[in-house]
Motif scaffolding. Structure first.
Motif, PDB file in Angstrom:
ATOM      1  N   ALA A   6     -20.684 -17.830  27.664  1.00 51.26           N
ATOM      2  CA  ALA A   6     -19.885 -18.796  27.369  1.00 51.26           C
ATOM      3  C   ALA A   6     -19.629 -18.436  25.315  1.00 51.26           C
ATOM      4  O   ALA A   6     -18.838 -18.585  24.774  1.00 51.26           O
ATOM      5  CB  ALA A   6     -20.784 -19.510  27.200  1.00 51.26           C
ATOM      6  N   SER A   9     -16.078 -16.817  25.162  1.00 48.04           N
ATOM      7  CA  SER A   9     -15.091 -17.998  24.969  1.00 48.04           C
ATOM      8  C   SER A   9     -14.896 -18.573  23.566  1.00 48.04           C
ATOM      9  O   SER A   9     -14.421 -19.008  23.108  1.00 48.04           O
ATOM     10  CB  SER A   9     -15.141 -18.771  26.412  1.00 48.04           C
ATOM     11  N   ARG A  10     -16.224 -18.535  22.659  1.00 49.95           N
ATOM     12  CA  ARG A  10     -16.602 -18.484  21.522  1.00 49.95           C
ATOM     13  C   ARG A  10     -15.942 -18.360  20.575  1.00 49.95           C
ATOM     14  O   ARG A  10     -14.961 -18.959  20.365  1.00 49.95           O
ATOM     15  CB  ARG A  10     -18.482 -19.065  21.594  1.00 49.95           C
ATOM     16  N   ILE A  13     -11.821 -19.409  19.448  1.00 54.24           N
ATOM     17  CA  ILE A  13     -11.233 -21.271  19.240  1.00 54.24           C
ATOM     18  C   ILE A  13     -13.022 -21.674  17.879  1.00 54.24           C
ATOM     19  O   ILE A  13     -11.850 -21.684  16.321  1.00 54.24           O
ATOM     20  CB  ILE A  13     -12.286 -21.933  20.305  1.00 54.24           C
ATOM     21  N   TYR A 386     -17.076 -27.982  20.465  1.00 57.32           N
ATOM     22  CA  TYR A 386     -15.918 -27.477  21.292  1.00 57.32           C
ATOM     23  C   TYR A 386     -16.039 -27.159  22.054  1.00 57.32           C
ATOM     24  O   TYR A 386     -15.443 -26.538  23.191  1.00 57.32           O
ATOM     25  CB  TYR A 386     -14.741 -27.125  19.934  1.00 57.32           C
ATOM     26  N   SER A 387     -16.857 -25.970  21.550  1.00 59.35           N
ATOM     27  CA  SER A 387     -17.781 -24.632  22.136  1.00 59.35           C
ATOM     28  C   SER A 387     -17.732 -25.349  23.247  1.00 59.35           C
ATOM     29  O   SER A 387     -17.944 -24.816  25.174  1.00 59.35           O
ATOM     30  CB  SER A 387     -17.962 -23.342  22.227  1.00 59.35           C
ATOM     31  N   GLY A 390     -15.814 -26.803  25.866  1.00 60.72           N
ATOM     32  CA  GLY A 390     -15.304 -25.313  26.435  1.00 60.72           C
ATOM     33  C   GLY A 390     -15.585 -25.418  28.220  1.00 60.72           C
ATOM     34  O   GLY A 390     -15.039 -24.678  28.930  1.00 60.72           O
ATOM     35  N   GLN A 391     -17.075 -25.402  27.757  1.00 63.70           N
ATOM     36  CA  GLN A 391     -17.725 -24.953  28.791  1.00 63.70           C
ATOM     37  C   GLN A 391     -17.489 -25.978  30.019  1.00 63.70           C
ATOM     38  O   GLN A 391     -18.226 -25.159  31.405  1.00 63.70           O
ATOM     39  CB  GLN A 391     -19.561 -24.424  28.599  1.00 63.70           C
ATOM     40  N   TRP A 394     -13.016 -28.631  29.239  1.00 67.36           N
ATOM     41  CA  TRP A 394     -11.898 -29.188  28.881  1.00 67.36           C
ATOM     42  C   TRP A 394     -11.495 -27.870  27.999  1.00 67.36           C
ATOM     43  O   TRP A 394     -11.780 -26.894  27.489  1.00 67.36           O
ATOM     44  CB  TRP A 394     -12.777 -29.694  28.051  1.00 67.36           C
ATOM     45  N   GLN A 395      -9.702 -27.755  28.025  1.00 66.59           N
ATOM     46  CA  GLN A 395      -9.370 -27.469  27.035  1.00 66.59           C
ATOM     47  C   GLN A 395      -8.530 -27.682  25.966  1.00 66.59           C
ATOM     48  O   GLN A 395      -7.929 -29.317  25.960  1.00 66.59           O
ATOM     49  CB  GLN A 395      -8.298 -26.537  27.144  1.00 66.59           C
ATOM     50  N   ILE A 396      -8.837 -27.816  24.712  1.00 61.35           N
ATOM     51  CA  ILE A 396      -8.572 -28.285  23.394  1.00 61.35           C
ATOM     52  C   ILE A 396      -7.218 -27.961  22.661  1.00 61.35           C
ATOM     53  O   ILE A 396      -7.227 -26.331  22.644  1.00 61.35           O
ATOM     54  CB  ILE A 396      -9.998 -28.414  22.356  1.00 61.35           C
ATOM     55  N   SER A 397      -6.487 -28.237  21.522  1.00 64.32           N
ATOM     56  CA  SER A 397      -5.754 -27.758  21.578  1.00 64.32           C
ATOM     57  C   SER A 397      -5.333 -28.304  19.776  1.00 64.32           C
ATOM     58  O   SER A 397      -6.318 -27.907  19.384  1.00 64.32           O
ATOM     59  CB  SER A 397      -4.091 -28.924  21.150  1.00 64.32           C
TER      60      SER A 397
END
Ligand code: RAT
Ligand code: ZN
Length: 419
Positions: A6, A9-10, A13, A386-387, A390-391, A394-397
Motif C-alpha cells: 500500500a 502504490s501511494r 499518486i 485517495y491512497s 486505491g487500496q 478504485w482508481q482516480i484520474s
C-alpha cells in the motif's frame, strides 16, 4: 506485506495530489483585507506582520511590560519589542511566529540574518499594487473576500464616496454591531436616515433595517452577510438579536439570495487590556444553528466555529442540513495540529462538500504563509484518503483529483451561493 505494498502504490499518486493542491487557485472566503482603494485600511509589511494581534497576545507571555506602556508605544516600537521577545530571545516556533518567517522566506528574504532594519528597508521599497499581486501569486489566490462594515467610520466614508473596484476583492457585509449592539446602533441608523426605534421596535423598524441592509448590499455588492457571535449565542431567544435575525436579516438574505454566515464561539474581551488580542474562546450550544437551519430551510447558512469541542457536532449538523455549508479552521483552530484533525474529520464525515480553509488574514502578506501551511496539510489529508481508496481497487484520474480540489478551494462554496 500488505501495508508495504500500500505504501509503495501511494508514492506516485502522492506527488500528483501534492502538485494539484499546490497549484489550484483558491478563493479565500473570509479575510480582513481590503481592496487597495481603501489605502491605509489595507495593512501590509513587516511592522504590521509583527504587531498582528496573534503575536501581541504571545509577547505578553514573556514580557512584564505594563499593558498601557505597550499601547503607548508607536507601531515600530511595538514591532521592535515583539521581534526581540518572540524571535531573538526565544525561538519563533509558535504558528503565528513561524508564519512571519514562512512569508519572509517566500518573498525571497533571508530570515537567518535576523536583520529587522534590512527587512524594513526591503518593504519600504515595495509598491502596494505590485505587492498585492505578488502576495496573491505566492499564496495562489484568485479571489479575496473582505469583511466590510458600514459601522466602521473610516470604511463607510470610502464606500459612500465610491471608487473603482479591484475585481479580485469581493465584499461580505458584516453586521455584528446591528445584532449585538442594537441600543447603540439604532440611533446611528436614525442619523443615517432610517426610521428605526430602539426600544420594543414596531414592524416599521424591521422594514427599515431591511432597507438599510438592502442599501448596503447594493452599495458594496455584498456576496454574503456575516456576524461573529459570542459563545453563549442562542436562537431563538427573547432578545432583540433574535427579532432582528428573524424579521430583517433572514428575509433580506432570502430576497437577495445571500447566505448568512454565522461564526459562533468568541468570548469577547476576556482580557480587555489586550485590546484586539484579548478575545477568548467558549463552547457554543449549536442547537441555535440547528434551529436556524431547520426553521428557515429557504435560507443558506455558512458557519465556522471557534471551539475545537464544537467541530464534530458542526460536521454532524452539516450532514443533516443541506442549507448549511461549513468553512475554515478559524483563528485559534488555525494551527497545524488542529487543521489536520478538523480537516480529516470533515472529509470523513462530509466528503468534499465543505470549504476546508480561509485565511482570516488581517495583513496582506499573511496570505502567503496561511495558505502555504494549509495547503501542505490539506495535501497530506488527501494523499491519505485517495491512497485508502486505491487500496479498494478504485482508481482516480488526474481530472477527478483536480475537480475535487477545485471544490475544496472555493468551488463548493460559490456553488452553494447559487443553488
Ligand atoms: O481572526 C481574527 O483576526 C479575529 O480577530 C476575528 O477577526 C475573527 O476572525 C472575526 O472575524 O471575528
Ligand atoms: Zn475574521
Amino acid at each position: 506485506m500488505k501495508t508495504i505494498l500500500a505504501e509503495a502504490s501511494r508514492v506516485p499518486i502522492a506527488k500528483q495530489i501534492e502538485d494539484i493542491v499546490l497549484s489550484t487557485p483558491v478563493v479565500d472566503v473570509h479575510t480582513h483585507l481590503y481592496d487597495p482603494a481603501f489605502k491605509e485600511l489595507l495593512l501590509w509589511g513587516i511592522d504590521d506582520l509583527l504587531v498582528y494581534h496573534y503575536l501581541v497576545a504571545e509577547v505578553f507571555r514573556y514580557s512584564d511590560l505594563p499593558y498601557d506602556k505597550f499601547w503607548a508605544l508607536s507601531k515600530i516600537e511595538q514591532a521592535d519589542l515583539i521581534w526581540d521577545a518572540l524571535f531573538i530571545q526565544h525561538s519563533p516556533i509558535s504558528e503565528a511566529c513561524r508564519g512571519v518567517l514562512t512569508t519572509l522566506h517566500l518573498l525571497g528574504l533571508d530570515v537567518k540574518k535576523r536583520d529587522l532594519p534590512a527587512l524594513r528597508q526591503w518593504f519600504a521599497s515595495q509598491k502596494v499594487e505590485t505587492h498585492v499581486t505578488r502576495c496573491m501569486e505566492l499564496a495562489g489566490l484568485k479571489k479575496i473576500y473582505m469583511t466590510n462594515s458600514p459601522f466602521d467610520d473610516v470604511e463607510r466614508l470610502v464606500w459612500e464616496k465610491g471608487f473603482r473596484r479591484d475585481e479580485r476583492f469581493a465584499a461580505g457585509l458584516r453586521i455584528d454591531q446591528l445584532l449585538l449592539a442594537w441600543p447603540e446602533t439604532a440611533p446611528r441608523l436614525v442619523r443615517w436616515g432610517y426610521k428605526v426605534e430602539a426600544g420594543a421596535p414596531p414592524r416599521k423598524t424591521f422594514d427599515e433595517v431591511r432597507r438599510f441592509l438592502a442599501d448596503w448590499t447594493k452599495r458594496i455588492d455584498a456576496q454574503y452577510v456575516m456576524v461573529s457571535l459570542p459563545s453563549n449565542f442562542e436562537f431563538p431567544a427573547k432578545n432583540i438579536a433574535t427579532q432582528l435575525i428573524e424579521k430583517a436579516v433572514l428575509p433580506h438574505c432570502r430576497e437577495h439570495g445571500l447566505p448568512f454566515a454565522l461564526m459562533p464561539g468568541v468570548r469577547r474581551a476576556v482580557n480587555p487590556q489586550l485590546k484586539l488580542a484579548g478575545d477568548g474562546v467558549g463552547l457554543t450550544n449549536l442547537e441555535a444553528l440547528q434551529n436556524l437551519c431547520a426553521g428557515f430551510p429557504e435560507n443558506k447558512f455558512l458557519t465556522t466555529v471557534l471551539a475545537r469541542e464544537n467541530q464534530h457536532e458542526l460536521c454532524v449538523l452539516a450532514r443533516k442540513f443541506r442549507n448549511l455549508h461549513i468553512f475554515g479552521c478559524w483563528w485559534f483552530t488555525n494551527v497545524p495540529y488542529l487543521v489536520d484533525e478538523i480537516t480529516r474529520m470533515r472529509v470523513e464525515l462530509l466528503g468534499l462538500s465543505f470549504t476546508p480553509q480561509h485565511s482570516d488574514a488581517r495583513v496582506l502578506d499573511q496570505i502567503v504563509y496561511k495558505w502555504t501551511h494549509s495547503r501542505g496539510i490539506i495535501a497530506q489529508v488527501l494523499v491519505d484518503k485517495y491512497s485508502a481508496l486505491g487500496q479498494t481497487g478504485w482508481q482516480i484520474s488526474r481530472a477527478e483529483i483536480e475537480r475535487d480540489v477545485k471544490d475544496l478551494f472555493g468551488g463548493a462554496f460559490e456553488r452553494f451561493f447559487k443553488q
